[in-house]
Design a protein around this motif. Sequence first.
Motif, PDB file in Angstrom:
ATOM      1  N   LEU A   1       0.827  -1.211   0.000  1.00 20.57           N
ATOM      2  CA  LEU A   1       0.000   0.000   0.000  1.00 20.57           C
ATOM      3  C   LEU A   1       0.862   1.264   0.000  1.00 20.57           C
ATOM      4  O   LEU A   1       0.564   2.228  -0.709  1.00 20.57           O
ATOM      5  CB  LEU A   1      -0.928  -0.009   1.221  1.00 20.57           C
ATOM      6  CG  LEU A   1      -2.012  -1.094   1.221  1.00 20.57           C
ATOM      7  CD1 LEU A   1      -2.819  -1.035   2.515  1.00 20.57           C
ATOM      8  CD2 LEU A   1      -2.933  -0.946   0.016  1.00 20.57           C
ATOM      9  N   VAL A   2       1.921   1.265   0.800  1.00 21.85           N
ATOM     10  CA  VAL A   2       2.807   2.427   0.833  1.00 21.85           C
ATOM     11  C   VAL A   2       3.479   2.634  -0.531  1.00 21.85           C
ATOM     12  O   VAL A   2       3.606   3.769  -1.016  1.00 21.85           O
ATOM     13  CB  VAL A   2       3.865   2.264   1.941  1.00 21.85           C
ATOM     14  CG1 VAL A   2       4.948   3.327   1.816  1.00 21.85           C
ATOM     15  CG2 VAL A   2       3.212   2.338   3.312  1.00 21.85           C
ATOM     16  N   THR A   3       3.881   1.526  -1.172  1.00 19.52           N
ATOM     17  CA  THR A   3       4.514   1.627  -2.489  1.00 19.52           C
ATOM     18  C   THR A   3       3.561   2.237  -3.510  1.00 19.52           C
ATOM     19  O   THR A   3       3.924   3.154  -4.258  1.00 19.52           O
ATOM     20  CB  THR A   3       4.972   0.243  -2.951  1.00 19.52           C
ATOM     21  OG1 THR A   3       5.914  -0.285  -2.009  1.00 19.52           O
ATOM     22  CG2 THR A   3       5.611   0.318  -4.321  1.00 19.52           C
ATOM     23  N   LEU A   4       2.329   1.744  -3.549  1.00 22.05           N
ATOM     24  CA  LEU A   4       1.350   2.277  -4.497  1.00 22.05           C
ATOM     25  C   LEU A   4       1.016   3.732  -4.183  1.00 22.05           C
ATOM     26  O   LEU A   4       0.872   4.561  -5.095  1.00 22.05           O
ATOM     27  CB  LEU A   4       0.079   1.426  -4.460  1.00 22.05           C
ATOM     28  CG  LEU A   4       0.228  -0.028  -4.942  1.00 22.05           C
ATOM     29  CD1 LEU A   4      -1.086  -0.784  -4.776  1.00 22.05           C
ATOM     30  CD2 LEU A   4       0.663  -0.068  -6.400  1.00 22.05           C
ATOM     31  N   ALA A   5       0.906   4.050  -2.888  1.00 23.80           N
ATOM     32  CA  ALA A   5       0.565   5.423  -2.506  1.00 23.80           C
ATOM     33  C   ALA A   5       1.675   6.395  -2.885  1.00 23.80           C
ATOM     34  O   ALA A   5       1.412   7.489  -3.414  1.00 23.80           O
ATOM     35  CB  ALA A   5       0.285   5.484  -1.000  1.00 23.80           C
ATOM     36  N   LEU A   6       2.925   6.031  -2.624  1.00 22.09           N
ATOM     37  CA  LEU A   6       4.036   6.906  -2.977  1.00 22.09           C
ATOM     38  C   LEU A   6       4.149   7.080  -4.495  1.00 22.09           C
ATOM     39  O   LEU A   6       4.453   8.173  -4.973  1.00 22.09           O
ATOM     40  CB  LEU A   6       5.341   6.354  -2.406  1.00 22.09           C
ATOM     41  CG  LEU A   6       5.512   6.477  -0.881  1.00 22.09           C
ATOM     42  CD1 LEU A   6       6.825   5.851  -0.447  1.00 22.09           C
ATOM     43  CD2 LEU A   6       5.462   7.936  -0.450  1.00 22.09           C
TER      44      LEU A   6
ATOM     45  N   TRP B   1       1.641   6.919  -6.659  1.00 18.98           N
ATOM     46  CA  TRP B   1       0.536   7.801  -7.059  1.00 18.98           C
ATOM     47  C   TRP B   1       0.823   9.237  -6.659  1.00 18.98           C
ATOM     48  O   TRP B   1       0.583  10.170  -7.429  1.00 18.98           O
ATOM     49  CB  TRP B   1      -0.755   7.312  -6.419  1.00 18.98           C
ATOM     50  CG  TRP B   1      -1.930   8.189  -6.723  1.00 18.98           C
ATOM     51  CD1 TRP B   1      -2.737   8.142  -7.825  1.00 18.98           C
ATOM     52  CD2 TRP B   1      -2.430   9.261  -5.902  1.00 18.98           C
ATOM     53  NE1 TRP B   1      -3.700   9.111  -7.760  1.00 18.98           N
ATOM     54  CE2 TRP B   1      -3.542   9.819  -6.598  1.00 18.98           C
ATOM     55  CE3 TRP B   1      -2.051   9.794  -4.676  1.00 18.98           C
ATOM     56  CZ2 TRP B   1      -4.272  10.879  -6.080  1.00 18.98           C
ATOM     57  CZ3 TRP B   1      -2.778  10.854  -4.164  1.00 18.98           C
ATOM     58  CH2 TRP B   1      -3.878  11.391  -4.855  1.00 18.98           C
ATOM     59  N   LEU B   2       1.334   9.434  -5.430  1.00 18.71           N
ATOM     60  CA  LEU B   2       1.625  10.782  -4.962  1.00 18.71           C
ATOM     61  C   LEU B   2       2.705  11.451  -5.815  1.00 18.71           C
ATOM     62  O   LEU B   2       2.584  12.627  -6.191  1.00 18.71           O
ATOM     63  CB  LEU B   2       2.065  10.733  -3.495  1.00 18.71           C
ATOM     64  CG  LEU B   2       2.406  12.079  -2.836  1.00 18.71           C
ATOM     65  CD1 LEU B   2       1.189  12.987  -2.826  1.00 18.71           C
ATOM     66  CD2 LEU B   2       2.925  11.861  -1.417  1.00 18.71           C
TER      67      LEU B   2
ATOM     68  N   GLN C   1       1.206  12.499  -9.130  1.00 23.75           N
ATOM     69  CA  GLN C   1       0.370  13.695  -9.013  1.00 23.75           C
ATOM     70  C   GLN C   1       1.217  14.956  -8.882  1.00 23.75           C
ATOM     71  O   GLN C   1       0.894  15.998  -9.468  1.00 23.75           O
ATOM     72  CB  GLN C   1      -0.554  13.548  -7.794  1.00 23.75           C
ATOM     73  CG  GLN C   1      -1.591  12.452  -7.925  1.00 23.75           C
ATOM     74  CD  GLN C   1      -2.540  12.686  -9.094  1.00 23.75           C
ATOM     75  OE1 GLN C   1      -3.055  13.792  -9.276  1.00 23.75           O
ATOM     76  NE2 GLN C   1      -2.777  11.659  -9.881  1.00 23.75           N
TER      77      GLN C   1
ATOM     78  N   ARG D   1       7.944   6.230 -12.746  1.00 22.70           N
ATOM     79  CA  ARG D   1       7.055   5.794 -11.660  1.00 22.70           C
ATOM     80  C   ARG D   1       7.273   4.328 -11.295  1.00 22.70           C
ATOM     81  O   ARG D   1       7.422   3.997 -10.111  1.00 22.70           O
ATOM     82  CB  ARG D   1       5.598   6.025 -12.071  1.00 22.70           C
ATOM     83  CG  ARG D   1       4.588   5.557 -11.029  1.00 22.70           C
ATOM     84  CD  ARG D   1       3.175   5.909 -11.427  1.00 22.70           C
ATOM     85  NE  ARG D   1       2.200   5.469 -10.445  1.00 22.70           N
ATOM     86  CZ  ARG D   1       0.902   5.743 -10.509  1.00 22.70           C
ATOM     87  NH1 ARG D   1       0.428   6.457 -11.514  1.00 22.70           N
ATOM     88  NH2 ARG D   1       0.078   5.309  -9.566  1.00 22.70           N
TER      89      ARG D   1
ATOM     90  N   GLN E   1       8.727   2.883  -7.735  1.00 17.99           N
ATOM     91  CA  GLN E   1       7.939   2.022  -6.862  1.00 17.99           C
ATOM     92  C   GLN E   1       8.699   0.743  -6.508  1.00 17.99           C
ATOM     93  O   GLN E   1       8.627   0.262  -5.368  1.00 17.99           O
ATOM     94  CB  GLN E   1       6.608   1.684  -7.526  1.00 17.99           C
ATOM     95  CG  GLN E   1       5.637   2.855  -7.590  1.00 17.99           C
ATOM     96  CD  GLN E   1       4.359   2.502  -8.312  1.00 17.99           C
ATOM     97  OE1 GLN E   1       4.374   1.825  -9.339  1.00 17.99           O
ATOM     98  NE2 GLN E   1       3.238   2.958  -7.785  1.00 17.99           N
TER      99      GLN E   1
ATOM    100  N   CYS F   1       9.600  -0.379  -2.767  1.00 13.48           N
ATOM    101  CA  CYS F   1       9.146  -1.687  -2.289  1.00 13.48           C
ATOM    102  C   CYS F   1      10.330  -2.542  -1.830  1.00 13.48           C
ATOM    103  O   CYS F   1      10.279  -3.166  -0.757  1.00 13.48           O
ATOM    104  CB  CYS F   1       8.369  -2.386  -3.397  1.00 13.48           C
ATOM    105  SG  CYS F   1       7.674  -3.994  -2.919  1.00 13.48           S
TER     106      CYS F   1
END
Length: 350
Positions: free
Chosen positions: A24-29, A31-32, A35, A57, A61, A65
Amino acid sequence: MVQTADPSRCTVLWPLSALLAIVLVTLALGWLGDQILQRLARRHPESPVWALLRRCRIPLQLVVCASLLMAARPIERIFDLKGDDAHHAVQLALLASLGWLTIRVVAAVLEGFYLRYRSVTDEPSRIQRVQTQLSLTRRVVSALIAVVTVAVMLLTFQAMRTIGASLLASAGILGIVAGIAAQSALGNFFAGLQIAFGDTVRIGDTVMVEGQQGTVEEITLSYLVIRLWDYRRLIVPTSYFVSKPFENWTRKDPGLLGAVLLHLDHTTPVPELRAALHEFLATHPLWDSTEWALQVTDTTPSTIVVRATMTARTPDDAAVLRFEVREHLVAHLRDHHPTALPRIRTGEGG
């Protein structure tokens, strides 16, 4: 009776939770970061590097990870692995991801610099020179990063560190043998660097090689791809362009002077033919209005040699213009002065 939690179940749930949190942290970072780069690209449209950095990106990631996996080590606890095999595998993945990320960042920065330079420069020759230099620079830097990454990954193996001394001892002999074996490849490599920074030939130049005219389509460290007029591709080693003479028609100026030769009869009205040429060029879209001429350059017992010259913006335009000028002049003589076309005289009054 008080029930106690199953220790084995707790030892599995925590690593699974940690693994889920890492994902989740990998996907969130990722995406952030995407953006943020989108917002910077919209805020600074004059800097295309921000939009190009979005290509980083996935490797970013992977780096995040792999770093979290190395720190938390949930995989070893989930599968109850002993030793450092899983940790070593994650370490190799981290090094490979870092190399991939570095290559992507370098490529994005160089391409962004080229797009920025192209937007503020109007001279095609300078744009082609920068494009050629940046293209070869990207290839060299990417190759160096890949070599260093693989070397660092190999050094993480205990066996490679153990035999390091013997490898260094034999490096001199291996270097000599490799230099002899790869003499041609090294020659092309250094020739590619010389072409990139010596400005002898660039992407988009029109060149004449071994009697073949074409446009340079791609330049690598080992060969050049030249697109011929019939869309065939001529592959030429880069060492050719530093060891043999060749014609570069667009090195200083993409414009070119085209010439048409006509063998005509001595009775040809040259001033009228010169006026017909000027009238035709004045209405032709491929003539750049820089220079034109029609002159008698030679005579023979039966004909005169008339040369018509005209300039065009590019070699391709000059070729098409030459064809159409030749066709127009011949048609003009055929329709208005048919006796000006060369004839075979069979007698005194023939």
